[in-house]
Motif scaffolding. Structure first.
Motif, PDB file in Angstrom:
ATOM      1  N   SER A  41       0.133  32.785 -11.692  1.00  0.00           N
ATOM      2  CA  SER A  41      -0.590  32.583 -13.123  1.00  0.00           C
ATOM      3  C   SER A  41       0.151  33.687 -13.936  1.00  0.00           C
ATOM      4  O   SER A  41       0.904  34.534 -13.475  1.00  0.00           O
ATOM      5  CB  SER A  41      -2.032  32.651 -12.997  1.00  0.00           C
ATOM      6  OG  SER A  41      -2.481  34.005 -12.495  1.00  0.00           O
ATOM      7  N   GLY A  64      -5.704  36.641 -11.729  1.00  0.00           N
ATOM      8  CA  GLY A  64      -5.080  35.673 -12.596  1.00  0.00           C
ATOM      9  C   GLY A  64      -5.891  35.877 -14.003  1.00  0.00           C
ATOM     10  O   GLY A  64      -5.623  35.669 -14.951  1.00  0.00           O
ATOM     11  N   ARG A 103      -8.773  26.688 -14.110  1.00  0.00           N
ATOM     12  CA  ARG A 103      -7.854  26.379 -13.262  1.00  0.00           C
ATOM     13  C   ARG A 103      -8.268  25.745 -11.941  1.00  0.00           C
ATOM     14  O   ARG A 103      -9.520  25.989 -11.851  1.00  0.00           O
ATOM     15  CB  ARG A 103      -7.237  27.952 -12.624  1.00  0.00           C
ATOM     16  CG  ARG A 103      -6.506  28.494 -13.803  1.00  0.00           C
ATOM     17  CD  ARG A 103      -5.680  29.700 -13.404  1.00  0.00           C
ATOM     18  NE  ARG A 103      -5.194  30.703 -14.736  1.00  0.00           N
ATOM     19  CZ  ARG A 103      -5.163  31.822 -14.767  1.00  0.00           C
ATOM     20  NH1 ARG A 103      -6.300  32.479 -14.218  1.00  0.00           N
ATOM     21  NH2 ARG A 103      -4.722  32.152 -16.058  1.00  0.00           N
TER      22      ARG A 103
END
Length: 300
Positions: A41, A64, A103
């Motif tokens: 990421s 991330g 995500r």
């Protein structure tokens, strides 16, 4: 220094950490282009010369979202070794002012955490044990077992759980956690008794009486014929050594009087009610030989 960092962080590294280890952006990008590092990421990388473990997956997912991101819920419970299996979805708490990007297999919640509710374990920021436990306890996928495990191992007590609950009022799952803790303070033993009686009635099991004296002891639920005594343990029964010893003495004396003694915990009643009823029916003979015996008798 870089090798030590990668070894202790499961092969995951952030751009900031790489810089502290002496690598500039160009050096990082060269490693990515060569395939030695994999970008997980923005600003988070994994070194490809080792297996991508569950620790690496969770660490990369949390990092991330920045340095103030905190592993929480069942993810934190697994990192605290309260549960054996890592969660499929990584739970991350981020600051309230954040605008986290969605995500795959990551769930974020925006909330500012009190410093008392954050710890660092193996370089990963996660919710402290009391908040982790009360957030996990209200989850259907093994949450009650996590609470039971934490109390049984004497990792914390109800006072610590209440303090974490009060610091985090209004969070997702807070009302359910408050009810659970209130039940525990009010005598989870009584709540467990009521739950057992409710299970017996729903299953149509008769012939029992509640809160009956047998010898010098009061037994939670008694079947006089066949002689069967059922005892239930409340949420925090493990935390009182004197009560633990008294229960063993009681169980031995009941056995010497000819009673078959069954013990069930709060966890048993909540998570495995069918198993509880099945064991009781076997003990009183309703399932003996695959056929039911008489169900006569007055309930309570």
């Amino acid at each position: 220094m870089l090798d030590d960092l990668l070894r202790s962080h499961d092969g995951v590294i952030t751009l900031a950490q790489a810089g502290a280890a002496g690598l500039n952006r160009q050096a990082v990008y060269r490693r990515v282009r060569s395939g030695h590092w994999l970008r997980c990421s923005p600003g988070v990388y994994f070194v490809t010369d080792r297996p991508f473990t569950e620790h690496a997956r969770i660490r990369a997912a949390v990092w991330g979202y920045g340095p103030r991101a905190t592993a929480s819920g069942l993810t934190a419970a697994w990192w605290h070794t309260l549960t054996k299996y890592s969660p499929k979805t990584v739970e991350v708490t981020v600051p309230a002012v954040s605008n986290p990007r969605r995500r795959y297999e990551v769930r974020t919640r925006r909330r500012d955490l009190d410093p008392a509710d954050c710890v660092t374990r193996q370089g990963l920021r996660l919710t402290a044990l009391p908040l982790t436990v009360i957030e996990s306890a209200v989850r259907r996928d093994g949450g009650m077992k996590i609470l039971d495990e934490a109390l049984q191992r004497h990792l914390l007590d109800l006072r610590e759980l209440w303090n974490a609950q009060l610091r985090n009022r209004g969070r997702h799952g807070s009302p359910a956690a408050r009810l659970l803790l209130t039940t525990a303070d009010d005598g989870a033993h009584s709540a467990a008794e009521r739950l057992l009686i409710s299970l017996l009635r729903r299953a149509g099991v008769t012939g029992w009486k509640a809160n009956q004296r047998v010898g010098r002891w009061e037994v939670d639920v008694v079947f006089r014929d066949p002689k069967t005594a059922i005892e239930v343990d409340g949420l925090a029964f493990h935390t009182d050594p004197e009560a633990f010893q008294r229960d063993r003495l009681k169980q031995n004396e009941l056995s010497l009087m000819g009673y078959r003694v069954l013990r069930f915990t709060w966890l048993d009643l909540n998570e495995y009610p069918e198993r509880v009823i099945g064991e009781i029916e076997l003990a009183i003979g309703r399932r003996a030989g695959g056929a039911e015996t008489s169900r006569t008798g007055a309930a309570r």
